[in-house]
Design a protein around this motif. Structure first.
Motif, PDB file in Angstrom:
ATOM      1  N   GLN A  82      -8.260   2.775   4.801  1.00 36.34           N
ATOM      2  CA  GLN A  82      -6.875   3.051   4.424  1.00 36.34           C
ATOM      3  C   GLN A  82      -6.779   3.298   2.919  1.00 36.34           C
ATOM      4  O   GLN A  82      -6.127   4.231   2.469  1.00 36.34           O
ATOM      5  CB  GLN A  82      -5.997   1.854   4.807  1.00 36.34           C
ATOM      6  N   ARG A 141      -1.339   9.832   5.239  1.00 38.55           N
ATOM      7  CA  ARG A 141      -0.414   8.755   4.876  1.00 38.55           C
ATOM      8  C   ARG A 141      -1.077   7.431   5.226  1.00 38.55           C
ATOM      9  O   ARG A 141      -1.651   7.302   6.294  1.00 38.55           O
ATOM     10  CB  ARG A 141       0.872   8.894   5.689  1.00 38.55           C
ATOM     11  N   PRO A 142      -0.999   6.453   4.328  1.00 40.98           N
ATOM     12  CA  PRO A 142      -1.677   5.189   4.621  1.00 40.98           C
ATOM     13  C   PRO A 142      -1.050   4.432   5.789  1.00 40.98           C
ATOM     14  O   PRO A 142      -1.696   3.578   6.369  1.00 40.98           O
ATOM     15  CB  PRO A 142      -1.539   4.395   3.321  1.00 40.98           C
ATOM     16  N   THR A 143       0.192   4.722   6.115  1.00 40.33           N
ATOM     17  CA  THR A 143       0.795   4.040   7.257  1.00 40.33           C
ATOM     18  C   THR A 143       1.274   5.064   8.271  1.00 40.33           C
ATOM     19  O   THR A 143       1.442   6.235   7.953  1.00 40.33           O
ATOM     20  CB  THR A 143       2.009   3.191   6.838  1.00 40.33           C
ATOM     21  N   ILE A 189       2.383   1.808  -3.538  1.00 38.64           N
ATOM     22  CA  ILE A 189       1.539   2.384  -4.590  1.00 38.64           C
ATOM     23  C   ILE A 189       1.022   3.768  -4.228  1.00 38.64           C
ATOM     24  O   ILE A 189       0.561   4.489  -5.092  1.00 38.64           O
ATOM     25  CB  ILE A 189       0.363   1.451  -4.992  1.00 38.64           C
ATOM     26  N   SER A 190       1.130   4.159  -2.969  1.00 38.82           N
ATOM     27  CA  SER A 190       0.736   5.531  -2.658  1.00 38.82           C
ATOM     28  C   SER A 190       1.949   6.445  -2.553  1.00 38.82           C
ATOM     29  O   SER A 190       1.840   7.582  -2.119  1.00 38.82           O
ATOM     30  CB  SER A 190      -0.098   5.567  -1.382  1.00 38.82           C
ATOM     31  N   THR A 219       0.838  -1.203   0.000  1.00 38.30           N
ATOM     32  CA  THR A 219       0.000   0.000   0.000  1.00 38.30           C
ATOM     33  C   THR A 219       0.870   1.248   0.000  1.00 38.30           C
ATOM     34  O   THR A 219       0.589   2.210  -0.730  1.00 38.30           O
ATOM     35  CB  THR A 219      -0.906   0.003   1.249  1.00 38.30           C
ATOM     36  N   ASP A 220       1.912   1.235   0.811  1.00 35.25           N
ATOM     37  CA  ASP A 220       2.812   2.386   0.867  1.00 35.25           C
ATOM     38  C   ASP A 220       3.526   2.586  -0.468  1.00 35.25           C
ATOM     39  O   ASP A 220       3.770   3.714  -0.881  1.00 35.25           O
ATOM     40  CB  ASP A 220       3.849   2.196   1.979  1.00 35.25           C
ATOM     41  N   GLY A 266      -6.076   6.983   2.308  1.00 37.67           N
ATOM     42  CA  GLY A 266      -4.625   6.991   2.159  1.00 37.67           C
ATOM     43  C   GLY A 266      -4.169   6.892   0.726  1.00 37.67           C
ATOM     44  O   GLY A 266      -3.263   7.607   0.286  1.00 37.67           O
ATOM     45  N   VAL A 267      -4.782   5.990  -0.040  1.00 38.17           N
ATOM     46  CA  VAL A 267      -4.273   5.729  -1.384  1.00 38.17           C
ATOM     47  C   VAL A 267      -5.050   6.524  -2.427  1.00 38.17           C
ATOM     48  O   VAL A 267      -4.488   7.246  -3.244  1.00 38.17           O
ATOM     49  CB  VAL A 267      -4.347   4.220  -1.701  1.00 38.17           C
ATOM     50  N   ASN A 307       4.856   6.275  -0.786  1.00 37.00           N
ATOM     51  CA  ASN A 307       5.612   6.484   0.449  1.00 37.00           C
ATOM     52  C   ASN A 307       6.830   5.586   0.560  1.00 37.00           C
ATOM     53  O   ASN A 307       7.571   5.665   1.531  1.00 37.00           O
ATOM     54  CB  ASN A 307       4.721   6.219   1.657  1.00 37.00           C
TER      55      ASN A 307
END
Lengths: 542, 307
Positions: B151, B162-164, A259-260, A256-257, B155-156, A262
């Motif tokens: 999320q 931020r997703p995390t 593809i977004s 997830t991080d 987030g995305v 981060n």
């Protein structure tokens, strides 16, 4: 008032709780932002980060960045090339003289000498140091003195290791082992600086090595910041400024991080995301074979599986498994149907053979049924597959394999699955020889050698021979191969030994496991080595 | 009151010993942790024996337990396999989870009680039915579904947060995970408050307060709500412990390195010092939260006294 005093107490308790939590604060944006730095997913290493104590990928990843050994496996071909070693000479495949190259240093400016290696190896072999990789030193003369099976060691050092001068040392092995120098690319053989021994605690907090990166900071359970070491003299200087390893508890979250935006690099694509990965990442998705094979091992210590004629049943079961379908449907081609007992990552020169298993590894339900019936059927009319099911979609593929077997035999549900909750529990049952049906065994090679795929698993009494397979001809061929000083000839001998496996089928090769990774648009030149670890030093950051 | 507290604290001792023993036993039953340390390779017998001896794993279970309890009373919770002291792990994990719990509880209290009061006062109206349906939906959707969904959306897709969560896990990053963690309990708080309010709104003392001519606001907050809160406080109190221990799913989704993460790792790696240590602390938290709840009763209803 009574109520009011109670309220005061409650308020105080809350205030204490808040104060205790307020100390975290401060934001660290990290992310995929810092110029020239690659951010990458990481898992918490299982053991303390010592070269001889690290036997899994997450810790190995770090060691690969901060250490360079006598040899190094070419990330593309897997060939073991001299690195710190100027030359490794032998006349009898048993006594080796190792000469080091000039100019190598640890990042604390201490020179890398013959002593750095000898001390590190003695430490790794010492039973009191409880290093997981101790057995890697067991070929050296004097190992039994520092690593007795019971009681305290008689010596601190192995007599087979002798320092001649700062640049030279000799190694005496217990037996002839012609491909031994090729094993020296394994990280357990890394040299160690003096500070490792004098200030062990401190070293573990901030490991010092001789590789292209240095450890900038390390917070256990959270992450590690590695930075390019500017004074590094090796030819594989880092082309990026550094790597930030971030611990993820779940590879889904890491994905997830990624593809977004981060995170730059994920080296383990979660199974659930495999159907989206082409859409999400396109050509930034990497999927290539690694030195990992999954097999189903038969408990040959159990007479019902080992008695005369059972080899037909074992081959029959192998032929009843539709590997192509399962790797496609369940693993979405992150596994490759197995054709032998090694791995394609070895290359044809290294001993991989797409024909070693032959007919017995291709799906043929009619032949499978015929073979099993000829031999008198499955023992007790049924077969039970066992594996831990806490990771790796093991439950799914076991169900699929059973379906495949049941369909091929057409005798109803004769194949069942025995799921074990945790890896530890599974290991217990496996290593105490309690399982009575075929069980999963995964094998990740330590070095790209065919020897490492065969000897530890199928040689009589070998350490990871969980099925207790024993065949004098196989053992003889392995011994001969180890004595053979010509690498090509040695490999050919091992392949001959592999033919015995194909005939006897002590374990069914299922599939080779691929390394899978995905990366962001910020970085390029991402590749995985044979151990499915990204080659960090070659990653370019735009 | 003082005696009551002391008696309650003394009662905690058998609960504490019993629960730690059960956890110890269960972790032990999971299998040999040392075998798993070596990955796919066979453990070297001599090395494995040394590790077992060091970790006291070569002793019978009851001896292991006594040894462990002896250590605990000296403040030593043992060492995780990666060489870190369990107390160190706790020091890094508990503040994070406590912050997450505080966010979740705050959301529960503010949103849950407000919604409950509104729907309780408007019983049978469309807003009441709306809240009931909504809470039913929230209760029936598992946390990991709402977690991944929120999320993904926030987030995305929209990129609002931020997703995390970063390693420091400051409060502002914990709002989304806090909501996810709070949602199910929030629905229960709403429903409990609603029922309690709807019952008490017909009580004599409320009628008296209204008859005295008190402003509606005061009737609701001082008279109606205060008396209706006892079941809600009971629930929230037990929920503190449940949230701290049950954050495993939420913490995994948002990559929060808190108690849930350490417990998960501990179980996966069969690391008894970590699991037993963390659960021991959770048991204490749970017991203390319950004590706090019981003491709070008297704040809400002065008729309740402790002997």
């Amino acid at each position: 008032m009574r109520g009011a005093t109670h309220a005061k107490w409650a308020a105080c308790a809350a205030a204490v709780a808040l104060a205790a939590t307020a100390c975290g604060g401060g934001s660290d944006s990290g992310g995929g932002g810092e110029a020239g730095i690659v951010s990458s997913s990481w898992g918490d290493p299982q053991n303390p980060l010592e070269p001889a104590n690290t036997n899994e990928v997450q810790g190995g990843k770090v060691l690969d960045m901060i250490f360079r050994g006598l040899k190094r496996y070419d990330p593309k071909t897997g060939e073991a090339k001299n690195f710190l070693a100027e030359k490794i000479e032998t006349t009898d495949s048993q006594n080796f003289t190792i000469t080091l190259k000039d100019g190598w240093k640890f990042s604390n400016d201490e020179p890398v000498t013959a002593q750095s290696f000898v001390d590190a190896w003695n430490y790794g072999a010492d039973v009191t140091k409880k290093q997981n990789n101790s057995p890697f030193f067991s070929d050296i003369v004097g190992y039994a003195d520092v690593h007795p099976e019971k009681g305290d060691p008689k010596a601190k050092t192995m007599s087979g290791l002798v320092v001649k001068d700062p640049k030279t040392f000799t190694v005496a092995l217990k037996e002839k082992f012609s491909t031994w120098p090729e094993t020296l690319g394994y990280q357990a053989f890394s040299p160690l600086p003096k500070s490792f021994f004098t200030d062990h605690e401190g070293w573990l907090k901030k490991p010092v090595g001789n590789g292209p990166y240095t450890v900038d900071s390390y917070t256990k359970g959270t992450g590690m910041k590695l930075r390019k070491w500017d004074a590094y003299t090796g030819e594989d200087k880092a082309v990026n400024g550094g790597v930030d390893l971030k611990v993820y508890t779940d590879n889904n979250t890491a994905y997830t991080d990624l593809i977004s935006g981060n995170l730059d690099l994920v080296d383990d694509i979660p199974a659930q995301q495999l159907k989206n990965v082409a859409n999400d990442l396109g050509d930034r998705y990497i999927n290539q074979p690694a030195l990992i094979i999954q097999t189903l091992t038969f408990p040959l210590y159990d007479p019902q599986w080992s008695k005369e004629g059972m080899d037909k049943v074992r081959r029959g079961i192998s032929m009843a498994i539709n590997r192509d379908e399962i790797t496609k449907q369940i693993f979405r081609e992150t596994r490759t149907p197995a054709k032998d007992w090694t791995s394609p990552a070895l290359g044809d020169k290294g001993g991989f053979s797409a024909t070693a298993c032959g007919e017995a590894c291709s799906f043929n339900p009619t032949e499978a049924k015929k073979l099993i019936q000829e031999a008198g059927g499955l023992p007790g009319g049924k077969v039970t597959l066992t594996s831990n099911v806490d990771t790796g979609s093991h439950r799914d593929w076991m169900d699929a394999v059973c379906n495949s077997i049941n369909n091929a035999l057409g005798e109803g549900p004769v194949c069942t699955v025995n799921p074990v909750g945790t890896f530890a529990d599974f290991r217990n049952q496996q290593s105490s020889f309690k399982l009575t049906g075929p069980f999963r065994s995964g094998w990740q090679a330590d070095y790209p050698l065919i020897q490492n795929f065969l000897e530890p698993l199928y040689y009589t009494g070998a350490s990871s021979n969980y099925g207790k397979f024993s065949n004098p001809d196989f053992d003889k061929l392995v011994d001969e191969a180890n004595r053979e000083s010509d690498t090509a000839k040695a490999t050919a001998k091992f392949q001959e030994a592999e033919k015995i496996l194909a005939a006897q089928m002590p374990s069914i090769p299922l599939w080779y496991q691929n390394g899978s990774a995905g990366h962001s648009e910020r970085i390029s030149d991402v590749a995985l080595n044979q151990f499915s670890v990204p080659v960090y030093d070659q990653i370019k950051v735009s | 009151m003082g005696r009551y507290v002391i008696r309650r604290l003394l009662q905690m001792i058998p609960v504490f010993i019993g629960s730690t023993f059960l956890i110890f036993f269960m972790v032990y039953a999971l299998g040999d942790p040392v075998a798993a340390l070596f990955g796919d390779k066979a453990p070297d017998p001599a090395t494995a024996a040394r590790i077992r001896k060091d970790l006291y794993l070569d002793q019978p279970l009851w001896k292991q337990y006594l040894h462990y309890m002896g250590q605990i009373f000296q403040g030593d919770f043992g060492t995780a396999f990666n060489g870190q002291k369990v107390t160190e792990l706790m020091a890094s994990a508990f503040p994070v989870t406590l912050r997450l719990t505080i966010v979740a509880i705050a959301i529960e209290i503010v949103v849950g009680i407000t919604l409950g009061v509104i729907s309780g006062l408007k019983r049978g109206k469309s807003i009441d039915s709306g809240v009931l349906v909504l809470t039913l939906v929230v209760i029936s959707v598992p946390t990991f579904v709402t977690g991944y969904l929120l999320q993904f959306l926030f987030g995305v897709k929209w990129g609002w947060v931020r997703p995390t969560v970063s390693p420091d896990a400051p409060f502002n990053e914990l709002i989304l995970p806090g909501i996810v963690l709070a949602l199910v309990s929030l629905a229960y708080v709403t429903r409990l408050t609603r029922t309690s309010i709807a019952e008490n709104v017909k009580a004599d003392y409320v009628r008296t307060a209204v008859a005295k001519g008190l402003p509606r606001r005061r009737v609701v907050t001082r008279h109606l709500l205060r008396n209706s809160l006892i079941p809600v406080v009971t629930f929230i109190g037990t929920d503190i412990g449940a949230l701290m221990g049950g954050a495993i799913v939420t913490e995994r989704i948002f990559n929060i390195h808190g108690v849930g993460y350490q417990l998960y790792q501990g179980i996966l790696r069969n690391n008894s010092p970590t699991v037993v240590g963390f659960v021991t602390i959770l048991v204490i938290v749970f017991l203390l939260a319950n004590l706090l709840v019981d003491l709070l009763y008297a704040v809400l209803d002065p008729r309740i006294r402790y002997a």
